[in-house]
Motif scaffolding. Sequence first.
Motif, short mmCIF file in Angstrom:
data_model
loop_
_atom_site.label_atom_id
_atom_site.label_comp_id
_atom_site.label_asym_id
_atom_site.label_seq_id
_atom_site.Cartn_x
_atom_site.Cartn_y
_atom_site.Cartn_z
N LEU A 163 23.10 -2.88 77.75
CA LEU A 163 23.82 -1.59 77.68
C LEU A 163 22.93 -0.44 77.24
CD1 LEU A 163 27.05 -3.07 76.04
CD2 LEU A 163 26.69 -2.48 78.45
N ALA A 164 21.64 -0.73 77.06
CA ALA A 164 20.74 0.24 76.41
C ALA A 164 20.65 1.57 77.13
CB ALA A 164 19.34 -0.38 76.26
N THR A 165 20.78 1.59 78.44
CA THR A 165 20.65 2.86 79.17
C THR A 165 22.00 3.54 79.39
OG1 THR A 165 20.73 1.67 81.26
CG2 THR A 165 18.53 2.15 80.36
N HIS A 166 23.03 3.05 78.75
CA HIS A 166 24.37 3.61 78.97
C HIS A 166 24.92 4.36 77.76
CE1 HIS A 166 25.11 1.64 82.87
NE2 HIS A 166 24.33 0.68 82.38
N GLY A 167 24.07 4.63 76.76
CA GLY A 167 24.56 5.32 75.56
C GLY A 167 25.41 4.43 74.67
N ILE A 168 25.30 3.14 74.89
CA ILE A 168 26.12 2.18 74.12
C ILE A 168 25.18 1.34 73.25
CG2 ILE A 168 27.77 0.27 74.26
CD1 ILE A 168 28.37 1.22 77.18
N THR A 169 25.44 1.31 71.96
CA THR A 169 24.63 0.46 71.08
C THR A 169 25.44 -0.76 70.66
OG1 THR A 169 25.30 1.49 68.99
CG2 THR A 169 23.44 2.51 70.18
N ALA A 170 24.72 -1.82 70.32
CA ALA A 170 25.36 -3.06 69.84
C ALA A 170 24.52 -3.61 68.70
CB ALA A 170 25.46 -4.08 70.97
N ASN A 171 25.15 -3.76 67.56
CA ASN A 171 24.42 -4.20 66.36
C ASN A 171 25.27 -5.15 65.53
OD1 ASN A 171 21.92 -2.38 66.31
ND2 ASN A 171 23.58 -0.90 66.63
N CYS A 172 24.58 -5.97 64.73
CA CYS A 172 25.26 -6.82 63.76
C CYS A 172 25.08 -6.26 62.35
CB CYS A 172 24.64 -8.22 63.73
SG CYS A 172 25.08 -9.25 65.13
N ILE A 173 26.13 -6.40 61.57
CA ILE A 173 26.03 -6.22 60.13
C ILE A 173 26.17 -7.60 59.52
CG2 ILE A 173 27.08 -5.22 58.08
CD1 ILE A 173 28.08 -2.92 59.78
N SER A 174 25.26 -7.97 58.65
CA SER A 174 25.27 -9.32 58.11
C SER A 174 25.43 -9.31 56.59
CB SER A 174 24.01 -10.06 58.54
OG SER A 174 24.17 -10.47 59.89
N PRO A 175 26.69 -9.33 56.14
CA PRO A 175 26.91 -9.32 54.69
C PRO A 175 26.61 -10.67 54.06
CG PRO A 175 28.91 -8.65 55.92
CD PRO A 175 27.95 -9.27 56.89
N GLY A 176 26.21 -10.62 52.81
CA GLY A 176 26.21 -11.81 51.97
C GLY A 176 27.65 -12.05 51.52
N TYR A 177 27.84 -12.56 50.32
CA TYR A 177 29.20 -12.84 49.87
C TYR A 177 29.93 -11.56 49.45
CZ TYR A 177 28.26 -17.80 50.14
OH TYR A 177 27.97 -19.05 50.62
N VAL A 178 31.09 -11.38 50.10
CA VAL A 178 31.96 -10.23 49.81
C VAL A 178 33.25 -10.83 49.26
CG1 VAL A 178 33.03 -8.16 50.81
CG2 VAL A 178 30.99 -9.15 51.90
N TRP A 179 33.75 -10.32 48.18
CA TRP A 179 34.95 -10.92 47.58
C TRP A 179 36.18 -10.55 48.40
CZ3 TRP A 179 35.48 -14.98 44.83
CH2 TRP A 179 36.73 -15.28 44.29
N THR A 180 36.60 -11.45 49.29
CA THR A 180 37.78 -11.25 50.14
C THR A 180 38.52 -12.60 50.19
OG1 THR A 180 36.77 -12.03 52.18
CG2 THR A 180 36.44 -9.69 51.67
N PRO A 181 39.73 -12.63 50.81
CA PRO A 181 40.44 -13.91 50.91
C PRO A 181 39.59 -14.99 51.59
CG PRO A 181 41.92 -12.11 51.45
CD PRO A 181 40.56 -11.50 51.29
#
Length: 250
Positions: A163-181
């Motif tokens: 998708l790089a030439t279409h103005g569309i980006t794709a990325n990961c966010i990789s959290p460590g431990y987040v206090w959630t259910p």
Amino acid sequence: MLKEKRALVTGSTSGIGLAIARALAAEGAEVILNGLGNPEEIAQLCQELGASYNGANLMKPDEIAAMMADIGPIDILVNNAGMQHVAPVEDFPPDKWDAIIALNLSAAFHTTRLAVPGMKAKGWGRIIATASAHSLVASPYKSAYVAAKHAIAGFTKTIALELATHGITANCISPGYVWTPLVENQIPDTMAARGMTREQVLNEVLLAKQPTRSFVTPEDVAALAVFLCSDAARNITGANYAIDGGWTAE
Ligand code: NAD
């Protein structure tokens, strides 16, 4: 900053997804919530955020297709819904394996394949996966989760290239431990798999991974998601951002 943008955040009735939905709404985006939960609480969230809601079960590709048709074109897709199960591989229930792969990995393929044509038509799009430190490193007893998270990192890099030439980006966010259910619910199984007390799991398994010795917050993750949606981030694509208190630096 995100006025006129429509954003679908999967798994946004709780935890990290809800924080991302709140942060995108605060920037002016029109947010579509998705996830399981109490209908009254979800209706209240919709009112609070000026959001709409689609309750598709993301383990079912036909429900995903119906959701994507129903909501129409979107500018921002956050593939966030996920689940965990903790057990040694020889005891890992095959139905839990299938469920984790369906929700944490295949759902992102289905939402993405159906969101991309609309983004291409506009020449703008942002696709973000809430991956995990477990997209970069492994931990014992989490075979399905680690497999799915490594895979979504590979998927996200692949679509970034496509998708790089279409103005569309794709990325990961990789959290460590987040206090959630999701983290709270894995404590009993981790206690069983490792023969530990709750305190030991918290300190010797979870926080032991993070040099900061503190949990990441959902709001920390949401702030990074907002940045990745900004125009300043237009040249960031195919990246995988750790936000893990130093876990994967070791
Ligand atoms: P959470 O349990 O608070 O939220 C999970 C969300 O997914 C909820 O909204 C839930 O309703 C939704 N969901 C579950 N099954 C679904 C289904 N079948 N169809 C649609 N929605 C469904 O968990 P969280 O910690 O906020 O996790 C969100 C994402 O962040 C997950 O992908 C998780 O793997 C990832 N993550 C979490 C942590 C952590 O420490 N909490 C760390 C790294 C990555």
